[in-house]
Structure formats: C-alpha cells, structure tokens
Design an enzyme around this catalytic site. Sequence first.
Site, PDB file in Angstrom:
ATOM      1  N   GLU A  82      72.271  38.689  16.821  1.00  0.00           N
ATOM      2  CA  GLU A  82      71.272  39.206  17.758  1.00  0.00           C
ATOM      3  C   GLU A  82      71.505  40.670  18.122  1.00  0.00           C
ATOM      4  OE1 GLU A  82      68.793  37.613  17.932  1.00  0.00           O
ATOM      5  OE2 GLU A  82      69.074  35.487  18.332  1.00  0.00           O
ATOM      6  N   HIS A 101      73.815  37.360  26.502  1.00  0.00           N
ATOM      7  CA  HIS A 101      72.805  36.403  26.027  1.00  0.00           C
ATOM      8  C   HIS A 101      73.459  35.036  25.977  1.00  0.00           C
ATOM      9  CE1 HIS A 101      70.072  34.193  23.556  1.00  0.00           C
ATOM     10  NE2 HIS A 101      70.903  34.136  22.542  1.00  0.00           N
ATOM     11  N   HIS A 103      72.682  30.458  25.928  1.00  0.00           N
ATOM     12  CA  HIS A 103      71.778  29.324  25.850  1.00  0.00           C
ATOM     13  C   HIS A 103      72.016  28.450  27.083  1.00  0.00           C
ATOM     14  CE1 HIS A 103      71.640  29.806  21.152  1.00  0.00           C
ATOM     15  NE2 HIS A 103      71.236  30.876  21.805  1.00  0.00           N
ATOM     16  N   TYR A 122      63.028  33.491  46.995  1.00  0.00           N
ATOM     17  CA  TYR A 122      63.075  34.961  47.117  1.00  0.00           C
ATOM     18  C   TYR A 122      64.116  35.591  46.196  1.00  0.00           C
ATOM     19  CZ  TYR A 122      67.401  35.075  49.847  1.00  0.00           C
ATOM     20  OH  TYR A 122      68.708  34.987  50.222  1.00  0.00           O
ATOM     21  N   HIS A 164      64.814  29.068  23.101  1.00  0.00           N
ATOM     22  CA  HIS A 164      66.042  29.711  22.670  1.00  0.00           C
ATOM     23  C   HIS A 164      67.071  29.848  23.802  1.00  0.00           C
ATOM     24  CE1 HIS A 164      67.890  33.263  20.195  1.00  0.00           C
ATOM     25  NE2 HIS A 164      68.802  32.621  20.903  1.00  0.00           N
ATOM     26  N   TYR A 217      70.381  47.455  49.112  1.00  0.00           N
ATOM     27  CA  TYR A 217      71.355  46.410  49.411  1.00  0.00           C
ATOM     28  C   TYR A 217      72.551  46.526  48.475  1.00  0.00           C
ATOM     29  CZ  TYR A 217      72.630  41.584  50.686  1.00  0.00           C
ATOM     30  OH  TYR A 217      73.252  40.464  51.134  1.00  0.00           O
TER      31      TYR A 217
HETATM   32 ZN   LIG Z   1      70.866  32.773  20.987  1.00  0.00          ZN
END
Ligand SMILES: [Zn+2]
Length: 222
Positions: A82, A101, A103, A122, A164, A217
């Site tokens: 990726e 990234h 899953h 919120y 994904h 903040y």
């Molecule tokens: Zn992936």
Amino acid sequence: MSAAPDGERLLRERVIATALGMNAAGINRGKAGNVSARWRAGGFDGFLITPTGVEYDRLAAEDIVAVGLDGVAAGRMAPSSEWRFHRDIYRARPDAHAVVHSHAPFCTSLACLGRGIPSFHYMVAIAGGRDIRCAPYATFGTQELADAATAALDGRRACLLANHGMIALGADLDLARQLAIEVETLAETYWRALQVGDPVLLPDDEMDRVLAKFATYGQRSR
Ligand SMILES: [Zn+2]
C-alpha cells in the site's frame, strides 16, 4: 522529525514500535496493516514504511523501506503493497508526518457495509470534520485505491476504506496511532448503537462548534 545523526534509525524503530502498538491495542492483527513516517534528509524526500508480508514482531530497523515521493524504493525488502496511498497522502498533506493503516475490526465491519461514521458522537470531530468518510472500494495496492483514499481524507485525518479497513494520519507516529484507536472506538460505539436503532445525529452547526473547540485544544489542533 529529528535531524540527529541517528535520527533515521530512531525513526525506523519508532515505525516498528507503532506497528506493534497497533496489534497490542487490538486494532490490527498479524501482517495486515502498515505504518509509515515522513523522512527528509540529505536530499531524500519521502517516507519510511513497513515492508510487505512480514510479521511486525520479526521486523528489524533495517527491514523498514525508504520510499521517495517519486515512488522509488530503497531497501533490502519490498515496501508495503500500500505504499502508493502513503506516498499520495504525504504529497497531498503537509500536515501528515505519519500514516497508519489497519484492518481494525469495527471500522472494517462498517466499511464492509459501505458506511462511514456520521456525526452520531461529538468525538467524530477528532478526525477533523463533521464525519469520517468511507472511500469507495478499489483493489488493494492500486493507484485507484490511493486516489479514493486521498479524496476521502480531504479535510480529514482519518477515513474508512470500503471492504478493506481504515487509515489515520498525524503530525507524528503517536498521534496517528492514537487517532486510529479513537476512530476504532467510535466505529465500535456506532456499530453498537446501530444494533438498537437509528443513532441520533448531531447537526452540522453543533459539529462546527466542536471542531472550533478542538482547534484551540492543544494537540487536537495539530
Ligand atoms: Zn489493508
């Protein structure tokens, strides 16, 4: 990031620690997911990313792959499949110094329904906008997926990827990992609320108030 002589090695170790931290936090399992950090030094402009197909607990600093913003990789292993969406995020987002990234199971469950996370709570504003989008499905590792992910991240620090998983970015590795955990918590809460009925959504003007408060903040503004 640090310009110290050992800065690159330290950053490689932090990339591994972040990947291990995702698994320890329960937002990723096994070899799924990947982690990167922006790296610029000595004319190199790109990022350091986990390699493809290696269990995180077997990673050494030397296994982390340097990939330039031009897409050229240098390392003894191949970069994560990726790497394209990591590269495109660093190209498009000067605020991104780390990308994770995973899953994560609740994010991925929603993403398998093609659902993003609306303004049911919120704290959704923690990702930078009124909602957390779900990018349309594209095959893993493709430019099409990179395009869909960067579009879903426009004005946001996190998104889901249909069928994904999810992506979170931050000003450093800790912030990106923490955001990924917060987004997974939101996904779990939304999923639970959906079991009982239709969650009440906060109106746009309230989300805008929350976003304005987060902007002043501390780290939330980064
Ligand atoms: Zn992936």
